[in-house]
Structure formats: C-alpha cells, structure tokens
Scaffold this active site. Structure first.
Site, PDB file in Angstrom:
ATOM      1  N   ASP A  32       7.850   4.449  -7.655  1.00  0.00           N
ATOM      2  CA  ASP A  32       9.074   4.756  -6.907  1.00  0.00           C
ATOM      3  C   ASP A  32      10.037   5.484  -7.834  1.00  0.00           C
ATOM      4  O   ASP A  32      10.220   5.070  -8.991  1.00  0.00           O
ATOM      5  CB  ASP A  32       9.718   3.466  -6.380  1.00  0.00           C
ATOM      6  CG  ASP A  32       8.859   2.808  -5.291  1.00  0.00           C
ATOM      7  OD1 ASP A  32       7.945   3.482  -4.766  1.00  0.00           O
ATOM      8  OD2 ASP A  32       9.105   1.628  -4.980  1.00  0.00           O
ATOM      9  N   HIS A  41       1.794   1.497  -7.746  1.00  0.00           N
ATOM     10  CA  HIS A  41       1.342   0.583  -6.699  1.00  0.00           C
ATOM     11  C   HIS A  41       0.786   1.366  -5.521  1.00  0.00           C
ATOM     12  O   HIS A  41       0.980   2.589  -5.417  1.00  0.00           O
ATOM     13  CB  HIS A  41       2.485  -0.345  -6.259  1.00  0.00           C
ATOM     14  CG  HIS A  41       3.726   0.369  -5.789  1.00  0.00           C
ATOM     15  ND1 HIS A  41       4.570   1.056  -6.643  1.00  0.00           N
ATOM     16  CD2 HIS A  41       4.266   0.522  -4.558  1.00  0.00           C
ATOM     17  CE1 HIS A  41       5.562   1.583  -5.957  1.00  0.00           C
ATOM     18  NE2 HIS A  41       5.407   1.286  -4.681  1.00  0.00           N
ATOM     19  N   ARG A  75       0.100  -4.947   9.043  1.00  0.00           N
ATOM     20  CA  ARG A  75       1.000  -5.314   7.953  1.00  0.00           C
ATOM     21  C   ARG A  75       2.341  -4.633   8.214  1.00  0.00           C
ATOM     22  O   ARG A  75       2.383  -3.451   8.581  1.00  0.00           O
ATOM     23  CB  ARG A  75       0.439  -4.823   6.609  1.00  0.00           C
ATOM     24  CG  ARG A  75       1.414  -4.992   5.450  1.00  0.00           C
ATOM     25  CD  ARG A  75       0.802  -4.487   4.146  1.00  0.00           C
ATOM     26  NE  ARG A  75       1.815  -4.303   3.134  1.00  0.00           N
ATOM     27  CZ  ARG A  75       2.173  -5.215   2.238  1.00  0.00           C
ATOM     28  NH1 ARG A  75       1.576  -6.394   2.223  1.00  0.00           N
ATOM     29  NH2 ARG A  75       3.111  -4.966   1.353  1.00  0.00           N
ATOM     30  N   HIS A  82       1.417   5.409  -6.259  1.00  0.00           N
ATOM     31  CA  HIS A  82       2.618   6.136  -6.673  1.00  0.00           C
ATOM     32  C   HIS A  82       3.561   5.192  -7.408  1.00  0.00           C
ATOM     33  O   HIS A  82       3.394   3.969  -7.349  1.00  0.00           O
ATOM     34  CB  HIS A  82       3.350   6.703  -5.442  1.00  0.00           C
ATOM     35  CG  HIS A  82       3.945   5.650  -4.546  1.00  0.00           C
ATOM     36  ND1 HIS A  82       3.179   4.883  -3.695  1.00  0.00           N
ATOM     37  CD2 HIS A  82       5.218   5.210  -4.395  1.00  0.00           C
ATOM     38  CE1 HIS A  82       3.952   4.036  -3.047  1.00  0.00           C
ATOM     39  NE2 HIS A  82       5.194   4.201  -3.453  1.00  0.00           N
TER      40      HIS A  82
HETATM   41  C1  GA4 Z   1       8.032   6.927  -2.926  1.00  0.00           C
HETATM   42  C2  GA4 Z   1       9.108   5.849  -2.746  1.00  0.00           C
HETATM   43  C3  GA4 Z   1       9.814   5.926  -1.383  1.00  0.00           C
HETATM   44  O1  GA4 Z   1       8.964   5.423  -0.359  1.00  0.00           O
HETATM   45  C4  GA4 Z   1      10.209   7.386  -1.040  1.00  0.00           C
HETATM   46  C5  GA4 Z   1       8.928   8.209  -0.972  1.00  0.00           C
HETATM   47  C6  GA4 Z   1       9.043   9.675  -0.554  1.00  0.00           C
HETATM   48  C7  GA4 Z   1       8.765   9.854   0.935  1.00  0.00           C
HETATM   49  O2  GA4 Z   1       8.009   9.096   1.530  1.00  0.00           O
HETATM   50  O3  GA4 Z   1       9.316  10.827   1.496  1.00  0.00           O
HETATM   51  C8  GA4 Z   1       8.067  10.452  -1.469  1.00  0.00           C
HETATM   52  C9  GA4 Z   1       7.615   9.441  -2.569  1.00  0.00           C
HETATM   53  C10 GA4 Z   1       8.597   8.288  -2.448  1.00  0.00           C
HETATM   54  C11 GA4 Z   1       7.647  10.055  -3.993  1.00  0.00           C
HETATM   55  C12 GA4 Z   1       7.183  11.539  -4.068  1.00  0.00           C
HETATM   56  C13 GA4 Z   1       7.491  12.333  -2.785  1.00  0.00           C
HETATM   57  C14 GA4 Z   1       8.679  11.686  -2.097  1.00  0.00           C
HETATM   58  C15 GA4 Z   1       6.829  11.053  -0.800  1.00  0.00           C
HETATM   59  C16 GA4 Z   1       6.394  12.067  -1.792  1.00  0.00           C
HETATM   60  C17 GA4 Z   1       5.188  12.592  -1.818  1.00  0.00           C
HETATM   61  C18 GA4 Z   1      11.066   7.425   0.216  1.00  0.00           C
HETATM   62  C19 GA4 Z   1      10.847   8.024  -2.244  1.00  0.00           C
HETATM   63  O4  GA4 Z   1      12.035   8.047  -2.516  1.00  0.00           O
HETATM   64  O5  GA4 Z   1       9.890   8.589  -3.042  1.00  0.00           O
END
Ligand code: GA4
Length: 334
Positions: A211, A266, A276, A209
């Site tokens: 961020d 990443h 980890r 994914h």
């Molecule tokens: C990815 C980056 C951060 O960890 C996060 C993630 C969020 C979550 O875990 O709830 C998301 C992911 C993240 C992007 C798309 C959506 C939202 C899970 C998911 C499938 C906290 C964020 O801000 O976006």
C-alpha cells in the site's frame, strides 16, 4: 453477486492466472492495545512483518456489523445501480479491473475518498431517495478507523522514542483536515465453478502489492484469503478474525522511518465457496506533504535512503505502475 458470461469468464481466466502457493505456518503478531508493552511490540512487529493484528481496540462491534450489512446490501444491488457510484479511477465502483494499467482480480469494490463531503455525494448518487443509512454507517466507521490509526501511530512514535511534540509527527498527518485518506469496501465473490476443477490452485482476488500510504487498517468477515509475504518471500495465510483489525505498514511509513519499518507485500486469494468482504481505511498524508525520514529518528550521520518527494508525486507515479511493482525503487538513492 457478480455473474459472468462464459465468454467473459474465459477472457478473465486468460488474464488472471491461477497460482500455486506453498504456505508455512507463522504466528501473526497480535497486539493488545492496552498491554503495558504495546509500544515496543508494535515497533517489533513493524520491523519484522510490517503487519500486525490489533485486539482490545475499543471499536464497537455493532458499528462494524452495521457497515458490513450496508456493504453487503450495496454489492447485491443490480450492476447498473452499483455503477452509479462512478468510475473507480480515481473513486467509485470497480469490477475486476484494478487501477489503470491492466491489473485484474476476482473482486468487485467501492473505492472512496474518506472525506465527509465525498461520502455524502457518493451515497446520494447510489441512493438518491435515502442516502443517510449508508452515509452514516460509512462516516461512523471511518471516524473510528481514523481514531484507531491516530492511536496506533502515536504509540508507534513513542516506541520509536520520539519525545514531546515529535510524538505526533506521524498522527498529525492523518489528523490534518487535508489528509488524503481513502476507504475501500472489497467483495470477493465465491470462486467460479470453472476453477473448482483445477485442483489445489487458487484464483487471485487482489494481486500482490504494497500500500502506498502511511498505514492501512483492514477488517474482514470470517472468510479467509489474505496472505502476507515474509522478508524471505514466503507467503503466509492470515487467519480471518472478524473481531480484530489488521494494521499494514505502507510505503510512506517505510520512507518516514528510513527503512526501519518495511511496507508489507500482501495479496488476497479467492479460494472459498463463500464471499469475502473486507473494509480498509488507508491513512494518507496531505497531498503537499513531503515524504522523507523523520529528522527526529535519524542517528548522527545517518542519511536518507530515498530521494525527496511529496505524497502527490508518489501518488502520480503509483498510478502509472502495475500493482505488483516495487513503487519505492524509483525513489531509492543510488
Ligand atoms: C493499493 C492500495 C489501495 O487499495 C489503492 C490501490 C490503487 C487502486 O486500486 O486504484 C492502486 C494500488 C493501490 C497501487 C498501485 C496503483 C494504484 C491500483 C494500482 C495498480 C486504492 C491505493 O492507494 O494504491
């Protein structure tokens, strides 16, 4: 430690497929924050990788270790107590499920809003009799991460030749009292025995994914697993370094630089015998913030590659997506 029944493990293995990786040795850019060339090095790393390692950062190691110890204690609590942190959508304790749309990983985590008030409430729910140790460790560490984020963004802005007040155009977004920043503690337990037999294959801890925020500041213990994707799609393992921090360019910064910087794809693989533990600060703008290319970096006649949107709109759309989706595509101008 996460303990799974055979039925649950079987179910998990069906959903979360093991993957093969072909890795190429690549040197991850390492940036000394006190180096005279720091501005240009940061810009180069953000253009080429959307990712770099920071050394000479001035964050006291004791503060990091203190939070790491508290995080380990939290993850060793009985399941029921961990769940008292609430449901992870939007903030709280999560176990294997990531987001709201069916993504899973070999992970448990604590996802928090980075605001003092939110952290106090959460620590009180977890440790009603003694919330202060965890609360202080979290607040001290998060305030250092915010400071580092500000420093990195200001250096980046100078590297992009922004002058005068424009030098603060990026950092002001996270200094803002309404900044929508998050903090995440991730625990990737050792790979279950059932996977040891599948020779050379890895289990996904946190799927690929980008961020959504501006930048993320990541630190992990000595256990590896983090990989970044290069522009040509090859995956590169990032050697762990518990004395350094890693900066990841997020989707919002890609838009604010009109595509000059790329948000880095990443993922994390759980391929070790040991746990980890990673801690990540996600520097986000206020909800009402317009996410658009900074006018001061645009060349004469240059047009935005993206439709205009606010951080709130982007987040809403992100929460409807699957982890591996390219969330910016929806906003690219046609
Ligand atoms: C990815 C980056 C951060 O960890 C996060 C993630 C969020 C979550 O875990 O709830 C998301 C992911 C993240 C992007 C798309 C959506 C939202 C899970 C998911 C499938 C906290 C964020 O801000 O976006």
């Amino acid at each position: 430690m996460v303990v799974l029944s055979h039925v649950a493990l079987d179910q998990f293995m069906k959903t979360c497929k093991p993957i093969d990786t072909h890795l190429f040795p690549t040197v991850i850019p390492t940036i000394d924050l006190n180096s005279p060339d720091v501005k240009s090095l940061i810009v180069k790393a953000c253009k080429e990788f959307g990712f770099f390692k920071v050394v000479n950062h001035g964050v006291p190691i004791e503060m990091t270790r203190q939070l790491e110890d508290e995080a380990s204690k939290f993850f060793s609590l009985p399941q029921g107590l961990k769940e008292s942190a609430g449901n992870p959508n939007p903030f709280g304790y999560g176990n294997k499920k990531i987001g709201r749309n069916g993504d899973v990983g070999w992970i448990e985590y604590l996802l928090l809003s980075a605001s003092d008030e939110f952290i106090s409430q959460t620590c009180l729910s977890i440790y009603p009799d003694n919330p202060d140790v965890f609360r202080c460790a979290l607040n001290n560490y998060i305030s250092k991460m915010k400071k580092m984020g500000v420093r990195v963004l200001e250096t980046m802005a100078e590297g992009l030749n922004l002058k005068g007040e424009d030098r603060y155009a990026l950092s002001n977004l996270i200094k803002d009292s309404k900044s929508d920043s998050y903090f995440r503690l991730n625990h990737y337990p050792p790979r279950p025995e059932a996977f040891e037999g599948i020779n050379g294959r890895n289990l996904v801890g946190f799927g690929e994914h980008t961020d959504p925020q501006i930048i993320s500041v990541l630190r992990s213990n000595k256990i590896g697993g983090l990989q970044i994707s290069l522009n040509d799609g090859t995956w590169v393992s990032v050697p762990p370094d518990d004395n350094s921090f890693f900066i990841l360019v997020g989707d919002s910064l890609q838009v604010m630089t009109n595509g000059r910087f790329k948000s880095v794809k990443h993922r994390v693989l759980a391929d070790n015998m040991k746990s980890r533990l990673s801690m990540i600060f996600f520097a986000g703008p206020p909800l009402c913030q317009k996410i658009a290319p900074l006018p001061c970096i645009m060349q004469k006649g240059e047009e935005s590659l993206y439709e205009e949107f606010t951080w709130c709109e982007y987040k809403k759309s992100a929460y409807k997506s699957r982890l591996s989706e390219n969330r910016l595509l929806r906003f690219v101008k046609r």
